[in-house]
Design a protein around this motif. Sequence first.
Motif, PDB file in Angstrom:
ATOM      1  N   SER A 184      32.658  29.595  35.879  1.00 36.08           N
ATOM      2  CA  SER A 184      33.897  29.735  36.649  1.00 36.08           C
ATOM      3  C   SER A 184      33.634  30.272  38.052  1.00 36.08           C
ATOM      4  O   SER A 184      34.311  29.885  39.012  1.00 36.08           O
ATOM      5  N   CYS A 220      31.034  27.526  40.165  1.00 36.77           N
ATOM      6  CA  CYS A 220      31.577  26.183  40.406  1.00 36.77           C
ATOM      7  C   CYS A 220      33.062  26.192  40.713  1.00 36.77           C
ATOM      8  O   CYS A 220      33.672  25.115  40.847  1.00 36.77           O
ATOM      9  N   ALA A 256      35.516  26.700  38.797  1.00 40.70           N
ATOM     10  CA  ALA A 256      36.169  25.926  37.745  1.00 40.70           C
ATOM     11  C   ALA A 256      37.122  26.801  36.965  1.00 40.70           C
ATOM     12  O   ALA A 256      36.923  28.013  36.849  1.00 40.70           O
ATOM     13  N   GLU A 257      38.165  26.187  36.439  1.00 41.08           N
ATOM     14  CA  GLU A 257      39.111  26.895  35.585  1.00 41.08           C
ATOM     15  C   GLU A 257      38.596  26.797  34.151  1.00 41.08           C
ATOM     16  O   GLU A 257      38.594  25.715  33.541  1.00 41.08           O
TER      17      GLU A 257
END
Length: 211
Positions: free
Chosen positions: A36, A39, A41-42
């Motif tokens: 997370s 990157c 990201a979720e």
Amino acid sequence: MVRRKTQMKRIENATSRQVTFSKRRNGLLKKAFELSVLCDAEVALIIFSPRGKLYEFSSSSMNKTIDRYEKREKDVNGIRSKAVDENMQNVKEDAESMAKKIEFLEDSKRKMLGHGLEPCSVDDLQQLENQLERSLCRIRARKNQVFLEQIEKLKEEERRLGGENANLREKCGMRPRESSSTSLELQTDHNMEVETELCIGLPERRNIQKP
């Protein structure tokens, strides 16, 4: 020391199983956090232990991520359902078209056999007659072609057998056999000589001297 590869099956020893769960759970949570952050990201991670204890990690909000996931699944399922409906419609149309073609072919077959001609007009009957005549011409042409091919094969077989017969007669020291055409020519020449001799007259009369 070389690390042994872990077999992917249930660990039978309860203590070892619990230790492995704790280690790999912590590693998995750490990897989710790193993913997370690195990157952007979720990430949402939910883990239930063998005893039912909950462990979770969410980079933002667990409920928000779950709602986003459900919405995504709903959209995907809707697209899939639409694609399935369109595919079924195409299959249905193809089936109807194929049924019409089969019905048309069956009707044409009955008319070719001379059945079901009552609804046909004069033009329809004339067209059917022309079609039958064309089919008959193609059938006759094919039949003649088959006959010619069979005749050619028989001629080749005759030549082959004639060659074998000549070789066998040569091996046995026999004279080559005259062909039927040569025999006929010799008979014709002999007959012509006899006819010429008969036209000249009898030999006895030619030898008689005058007194």
